[in-house]
Design a protein around this motif. Sequence first.
Motif, PDB file in Angstrom:
ATOM      1  N   GLY A   1      34.499  86.340-157.162  1.00 52.10           N
ATOM      2  CA  GLY A   1      35.266  85.869-158.168  1.00 52.10           C
ATOM      3  C   GLY A   1      36.518  85.393-157.656  1.00 52.10           C
ATOM      4  O   GLY A   1      37.265  84.226-158.488  1.00 52.10           O
ATOM      5  N   GLN A   2      36.990  85.596-156.622  1.00 59.72           N
ATOM      6  CA  GLN A   2      38.142  85.074-155.907  1.00 59.72           C
ATOM      7  C   GLN A   2      37.935  84.379-154.672  1.00 59.72           C
ATOM      8  O   GLN A   2      37.501  85.033-153.897  1.00 59.72           O
ATOM      9  CB  GLN A   2      39.230  86.343-155.772  1.00 59.72           C
ATOM     10  N   PHE A   3      38.348  83.228-154.521  1.00 54.61           N
ATOM     11  CA  PHE A   3      38.095  82.404-153.394  1.00 54.61           C
ATOM     12  C   PHE A   3      39.099  81.415-153.096  1.00 54.61           C
ATOM     13  O   PHE A   3      39.971  80.938-153.843  1.00 54.61           O
ATOM     14  CB  PHE A   3      36.841  81.536-153.421  1.00 54.61           C
ATOM     15  N   THR A   4      39.153  80.809-151.955  1.00 49.47           N
ATOM     16  CA  THR A   4      40.393  79.754-151.387  1.00 49.47           C
ATOM     17  C   THR A   4      39.631  78.553-151.147  1.00 49.47           C
ATOM     18  O   THR A   4      38.581  78.532-150.473  1.00 49.47           O
ATOM     19  CB  THR A   4      40.992  80.350-150.207  1.00 49.47           C
ATOM     20  N   ILE A   5      40.165  77.517-151.744  1.00 55.26           N
ATOM     21  CA  ILE A   5      39.726  76.179-151.337  1.00 55.26           C
ATOM     22  C   ILE A   5      40.875  75.789-150.301  1.00 55.26           C
ATOM     23  O   ILE A   5      41.990  75.646-150.400  1.00 55.26           O
ATOM     24  CB  ILE A   5      39.926  75.245-152.321  1.00 55.26           C
ATOM     25  N   ASP A   6      40.285  75.254-149.083  1.00 62.45           N
ATOM     26  CA  ASP A   6      41.217  74.797-147.935  1.00 62.45           C
ATOM     27  C   ASP A   6      40.856  73.623-147.406  1.00 62.45           C
ATOM     28  O   ASP A   6      39.721  73.075-147.068  1.00 62.45           O
ATOM     29  CB  ASP A   6      41.011  75.594-146.845  1.00 62.45           C
ATOM     30  N   ILE A   7      41.780  72.566-147.884  1.00 65.27           N
ATOM     31  CA  ILE A   7      41.451  71.115-147.355  1.00 65.27           C
ATOM     32  C   ILE A   7      41.796  70.657-145.792  1.00 65.27           C
ATOM     33  O   ILE A   7      41.851  69.538-145.652  1.00 65.27           O
ATOM     34  CB  ILE A   7      41.765  70.055-148.586  1.00 65.27           C
ATOM     35  N   GLY A   8      42.709  71.533-145.379  1.00 68.80           N
ATOM     36  CA  GLY A   8      43.098  71.395-144.048  1.00 68.80           C
ATOM     37  C   GLY A   8      44.764  70.948-144.280  1.00 68.80           C
ATOM     38  O   GLY A   8      45.133  70.162-144.874  1.00 68.80           O
ATOM     39  N   GLU A   9      45.230  71.334-143.181  1.00 70.88           N
ATOM     40  CA  GLU A   9      46.876  71.307-142.949  1.00 70.88           C
ATOM     41  C   GLU A   9      47.141  69.713-142.704  1.00 70.88           C
ATOM     42  O   GLU A   9      48.235  69.245-142.944  1.00 70.88           O
ATOM     43  CB  GLU A   9      47.283  72.149-141.733  1.00 70.88           C
ATOM     44  N   ASP A  10      45.952  69.017-142.178  1.00 71.02           N
ATOM     45  CA  ASP A  10      46.313  67.544-141.768  1.00 71.02           C
ATOM     46  C   ASP A  10      46.313  66.578-143.103  1.00 71.02           C
ATOM     47  O   ASP A  10      46.659  65.477-142.959  1.00 71.02           O
ATOM     48  CB  ASP A  10      45.249  67.133-140.762  1.00 71.02           C
ATOM     49  N   TYR A  11      45.836  67.114-144.297  1.00 71.82           N
ATOM     50  CA  TYR A  11      45.704  66.453-145.284  1.00 71.82           C
ATOM     51  C   TYR A  11      46.831  67.076-146.439  1.00 71.82           C
ATOM     52  O   TYR A  11      46.414  67.601-147.177  1.00 71.82           O
ATOM     53  CB  TYR A  11      44.303  66.292-145.861  1.00 71.82           C
TER      54      TYR A  11
ATOM     55  N   ILE B   1      39.410  62.815-146.446  1.00 67.28           N
ATOM     56  CA  ILE B   1      39.485  64.333-146.346  1.00 67.28           C
ATOM     57  C   ILE B   1      38.575  64.831-145.278  1.00 67.28           C
ATOM     58  O   ILE B   1      37.302  64.843-145.350  1.00 67.28           O
ATOM     59  CB  ILE B   1      39.122  65.050-147.777  1.00 67.28           C
ATOM     60  N   GLU B   2      39.224  65.006-144.222  1.00 67.89           N
ATOM     61  CA  GLU B   2      38.196  65.647-143.034  1.00 67.89           C
ATOM     62  C   GLU B   2      37.463  66.766-142.994  1.00 67.89           C
ATOM     63  O   GLU B   2      36.460  67.077-142.648  1.00 67.89           O
ATOM     64  CB  GLU B   2      38.933  65.634-141.581  1.00 67.89           C
ATOM     65  N   THR B   3      38.308  67.726-143.590  1.00 67.40           N
ATOM     66  CA  THR B   3      37.692  69.258-143.691  1.00 67.40           C
ATOM     67  C   THR B   3      37.876  69.611-145.054  1.00 67.40           C
ATOM     68  O   THR B   3      38.746  69.404-145.920  1.00 67.40           O
ATOM     69  CB  THR B   3      38.340  70.236-143.034  1.00 67.40           C
ATOM     70  N   LEU B   4      36.809  70.466-145.565  1.00 69.79           N
ATOM     71  CA  LEU B   4      36.830  71.090-146.817  1.00 69.79           C
ATOM     72  C   LEU B   4      36.212  72.587-146.569  1.00 69.79           C
ATOM     73  O   LEU B   4      34.980  72.530-146.171  1.00 69.79           O
ATOM     74  CB  LEU B   4      36.032  70.574-147.855  1.00 69.79           C
ATOM     75  N   THR B   5      36.872  73.419-146.647  1.00 70.91           N
ATOM     76  CA  THR B   5      36.407  75.021-146.443  1.00 70.91           C
ATOM     77  C   THR B   5      36.589  75.888-147.668  1.00 70.91           C
ATOM     78  O   THR B   5      37.800  75.690-148.299  1.00 70.91           O
ATOM     79  CB  THR B   5      37.142  75.766-145.314  1.00 70.91           C
ATOM     80  N   ILE B   6      35.596  76.368-148.230  1.00 71.99           N
ATOM     81  CA  ILE B   6      35.803  77.474-149.396  1.00 71.99           C
ATOM     82  C   ILE B   6      35.184  78.785-148.787  1.00 71.99           C
ATOM     83  O   ILE B   6      34.114  78.778-148.284  1.00 71.99           O
ATOM     84  CB  ILE B   6      34.793  76.865-150.324  1.00 71.99           C
ATOM     85  N   TYR B   7      36.106  79.501-148.730  1.00 69.36           N
ATOM     86  CA  TYR B   7      35.988  81.077-148.331  1.00 69.36           C
ATOM     87  C   TYR B   7      36.363  82.157-149.349  1.00 69.36           C
ATOM     88  O   TYR B   7      37.598  81.700-149.940  1.00 69.36           O
ATOM     89  CB  TYR B   7      36.378  81.066-146.996  1.00 69.36           C
ATOM     90  N   PRO B   8      35.682  83.255-149.319  1.00 68.80           N
ATOM     91  CA  PRO B   8      34.560  83.344-148.793  1.00 68.80           C
ATOM     92  C   PRO B   8      33.376  82.998-149.868  1.00 68.80           C
ATOM     93  O   PRO B   8      33.881  82.633-151.003  1.00 68.80           O
ATOM     94  CB  PRO B   8      34.456  84.824-149.052  1.00 68.80           C
ATOM     95  N   ASN B   9      32.020  82.340-149.356  1.00 74.74           N
ATOM     96  CA  ASN B   9      31.372  81.868-150.161  1.00 74.74           C
ATOM     97  C   ASN B   9      29.910  82.306-149.562  1.00 74.74           C
ATOM     98  O   ASN B   9      29.617  81.961-148.890  1.00 74.74           O
ATOM     99  CB  ASN B   9      31.485  80.308-150.180  1.00 74.74           C
ATOM    100  N   PRO B  10      29.324  83.261-150.378  1.00 76.57           N
ATOM    101  CA  PRO B  10      29.510  83.850-151.854  1.00 76.57           C
ATOM    102  C   PRO B  10      30.862  84.447-151.977  1.00 76.57           C
ATOM    103  O   PRO B  10      31.054  85.159-150.814  1.00 76.57           O
ATOM    104  CB  PRO B  10      28.278  84.299-152.405  1.00 76.57           C
ATOM    105  N   ASN B  11      31.145  84.801-153.157  1.00 74.72           N
ATOM    106  CA  ASN B  11      32.233  85.942-153.441  1.00 74.72           C
ATOM    107  C   ASN B  11      32.173  86.348-154.675  1.00 74.72           C
ATOM    108  O   ASN B  11      31.311  86.453-155.456  1.00 74.72           O
ATOM    109  CB  ASN B  11      33.608  84.791-153.474  1.00 74.72           C
TER     110      ASN B  11
END
Length: 86
Positions: free
Chosen positions: A23-33, A11-21
């Motif tokens: 109570g609602q956030f998004t986990i994005d592992i990337g379109e390539d994976y 897994i090349e990328t892992l983005t969690i946004y917004p952080n801090p938040n």
Amino acid sequence: LAPSSIGEITIETLTIYPNPNNGQFTIDIGEDYLQEVTIKIVNSLGQLVKNMTVTESKVDVTLEQGIYLVSIQSKGSVKVARVIVD
């Protein structure tokens, strides 16, 4: 975060946004994976609060206030990130 791999699949990328938040956030592992991954979220007491298997590159999550560790596991890779919910 830098890639963390065990074996050939990474897994090349892992983005969690917004952080801090709030109570609602998004986990994005990337379109390539786009393989099946397991997402485990543990609270500061070490209790498992969410456990899900997904094939999407982005997952929306809602949690209560606290500090959490998000673990993304695939067939050959593990990534861990901290999330703060204010």
